[in-house]
Scaffold this motif. Sequence first.
Motif, short mmCIF file in Angstrom:
data_model
loop_
_atom_site.label_atom_id
_atom_site.label_comp_id
_atom_site.label_asym_id
_atom_site.label_seq_id
_atom_site.Cartn_x
_atom_site.Cartn_y
_atom_site.Cartn_z
N VAL A 155 -7.29 -18.69 27.24
CA VAL A 155 -7.31 -18.01 25.95
C VAL A 155 -8.36 -16.89 25.94
CG1 VAL A 155 -7.77 -18.27 23.47
CG2 VAL A 155 -6.39 -19.97 24.67
N SER A 156 -9.53 -17.16 26.52
CA SER A 156 -10.58 -16.14 26.56
C SER A 156 -10.14 -14.94 27.38
CB SER A 156 -11.88 -16.73 27.12
OG SER A 156 -11.78 -16.98 28.52
N GLN A 157 -9.37 -15.17 28.44
CA GLN A 157 -8.89 -14.09 29.28
C GLN A 157 -7.81 -13.27 28.58
OE1 GLN A 157 -10.33 -13.21 32.39
NE2 GLN A 157 -11.75 -14.60 31.38
N VAL A 158 -7.05 -13.92 27.69
CA VAL A 158 -6.04 -13.20 26.93
C VAL A 158 -6.70 -12.13 26.07
CG1 VAL A 158 -4.31 -13.39 25.09
CG2 VAL A 158 -4.37 -15.08 26.95
N TYR A 159 -7.80 -12.49 25.41
CA TYR A 159 -8.53 -11.50 24.59
C TYR A 159 -8.93 -10.30 25.45
CZ TYR A 159 -9.18 -14.39 20.39
OH TYR A 159 -8.98 -15.11 19.24
N ILE A 160 -9.49 -10.58 26.62
CA ILE A 160 -9.95 -9.51 27.50
C ILE A 160 -8.79 -8.63 27.94
CG2 ILE A 160 -11.01 -9.02 29.74
CD1 ILE A 160 -12.67 -11.59 29.33
N LYS A 161 -7.67 -9.24 28.31
CA LYS A 161 -6.50 -8.49 28.74
C LYS A 161 -5.98 -7.59 27.63
CE LYS A 161 -5.62 -9.85 33.02
NZ LYS A 161 -5.48 -8.91 34.15
N LEU A 162 -6.16 -8.02 26.39
CA LEU A 162 -5.67 -7.25 25.25
C LEU A 162 -6.72 -6.29 24.72
CD1 LEU A 162 -3.68 -10.03 23.35
CD2 LEU A 162 -2.83 -8.29 24.91
N GLY A 163 -7.83 -6.16 25.43
CA GLY A 163 -8.81 -5.15 25.09
C GLY A 163 -9.81 -5.51 24.03
N GLU A 164 -10.02 -6.80 23.78
CA GLU A 164 -10.99 -7.24 22.79
C GLU A 164 -11.89 -8.33 23.39
OE1 GLU A 164 -9.74 -8.38 18.96
OE2 GLU A 164 -8.89 -6.43 18.46
N PRO A 165 -13.14 -8.40 22.93
CA PRO A 165 -14.00 -9.48 23.41
C PRO A 165 -13.55 -10.81 22.84
CG PRO A 165 -15.08 -8.24 21.66
CD PRO A 165 -13.82 -7.49 21.99
N SER A 166 -13.66 -11.84 23.63
CA SER A 166 -13.30 -13.17 23.16
C SER A 166 -14.37 -13.69 22.21
CB SER A 166 -13.17 -14.13 24.35
OG SER A 166 -12.97 -15.46 23.91
N PRO A 167 -13.97 -14.31 21.10
CA PRO A 167 -14.96 -14.87 20.18
C PRO A 167 -15.75 -16.02 20.81
CG PRO A 167 -12.75 -15.57 19.57
CD PRO A 167 -12.59 -14.52 20.62
N ASP A 168 -15.18 -16.63 21.83
CA ASP A 168 -15.85 -17.71 22.55
C ASP A 168 -15.97 -17.33 24.03
OD1 ASP A 168 -15.97 -19.52 20.29
OD2 ASP A 168 -13.81 -19.77 20.57
N SER A 169 -17.12 -17.57 24.61
CA SER A 169 -17.32 -17.27 26.02
C SER A 169 -16.42 -18.17 26.88
CB SER A 169 -18.78 -17.49 26.42
OG SER A 169 -19.63 -16.65 25.66
N ALA A 170 -15.96 -17.64 28.00
CA ALA A 170 -15.17 -18.44 28.93
C ALA A 170 -16.04 -19.61 29.41
CB ALA A 170 -14.72 -17.60 30.10
N PRO A 171 -15.53 -20.83 29.33
CA PRO A 171 -16.34 -21.97 29.74
C PRO A 171 -16.63 -21.97 31.23
CG PRO A 171 -14.07 -22.63 29.38
CD PRO A 171 -14.18 -21.21 28.92
N ALA A 172 -17.83 -22.39 31.60
CA ALA A 172 -18.19 -22.50 33.01
C ALA A 172 -17.51 -23.73 33.59
CB ALA A 172 -19.70 -22.59 33.16
N MET A 173 -16.95 -23.59 34.77
CA MET A 173 -16.25 -24.70 35.42
C MET A 173 -17.14 -25.30 36.51
SD MET A 173 -13.16 -24.57 33.92
CE MET A 173 -11.98 -25.37 34.99
N THR A 174 -17.25 -26.61 36.51
CA THR A 174 -17.98 -27.28 37.57
C THR A 174 -17.14 -27.30 38.84
OG1 THR A 174 -17.07 -29.48 37.07
CG2 THR A 174 -19.04 -28.78 35.83
N GLY A 175 -17.75 -27.71 39.94
CA GLY A 175 -17.02 -27.79 41.19
C GLY A 175 -15.84 -28.74 41.09
N LYS A 176 -16.04 -29.88 40.43
CA LYS A 176 -14.95 -30.84 40.29
C LYS A 176 -13.83 -30.28 39.43
CE LYS A 176 -13.76 -35.41 38.50
NZ LYS A 176 -12.59 -34.84 37.75
N GLU A 177 -14.20 -29.60 38.34
CA GLU A 177 -13.19 -29.04 37.44
C GLU A 177 -12.39 -27.96 38.14
OE1 GLU A 177 -15.61 -29.82 33.25
OE2 GLU A 177 -15.85 -27.96 34.37
N THR A 178 -13.06 -27.14 38.94
CA THR A 178 -12.37 -26.11 39.71
C THR A 178 -11.39 -26.74 40.70
OG1 THR A 178 -14.24 -24.59 39.52
CG2 THR A 178 -12.67 -24.18 41.30
#
Length: 205
Positions: free
Chosen positions: A137-160
């Motif tokens: 969702v955060s990347q969608v904002y960026i692709k559409l030319g607007e800053p995301s209201p929420d920062s993209a969450p940091a992913m841990t090694g396990k989550e990645t």
Amino acid sequence: MKVTKRIQLAIMVACFPVAAHATAYKCSLPGGGTTYQDTPCQTGVAQQAVSLTNSSSALVTLMADVAMVGLHTAARQQQRLGKIPDAVAGCLATLKGTQFDEAAQRALSSSMSAGDLQTANTFFSSPSGRKFGKFIVSQVYIKLGEPSPDSAPAMTGKETSDVQRFIGTGAGQFLVSQNFIANSELAPAIGARVEELKKSCGMHR
């Protein structure tokens, strides 16, 4: 860019469908672990029938959020350019993602197998999947030319690793394929729903 085109761009960024009502079979693998498939498990393999519905689906929520980000973003940008009245933009801003559930459901119900739907929904219901959904969702904002209201969450090694493992599945490969959009009715269905919502807010061509 028109509202409908901006919605379609948002969908191209995400490319994740919703779960339809169906039945999948949860099969226990000989070496441990489980798999989901459309047909009953092989003879001698423990199985459990799983009913799939679109209610409270993590996939439905993600798809709807992506579509609504596109609509809200396009409305704000067209308002700033003076292309739509403030009242219409304000009305569109109050709409919720659930307004897209039915349209997406109709378009996507036959796009994936029940097993792949279950695999995808299980992933996006997990902690790693929910975080990945927020990243999308955060990347969608960026692709559409607007800053995301929420920062993209940091992913841990396990989550990645969890994300990479999911993308390596049949469901993950299907969902990230650009051919999914080209070969489905998703974009037209979402576009038609956008036009309905615009009209409900007093905007006409």
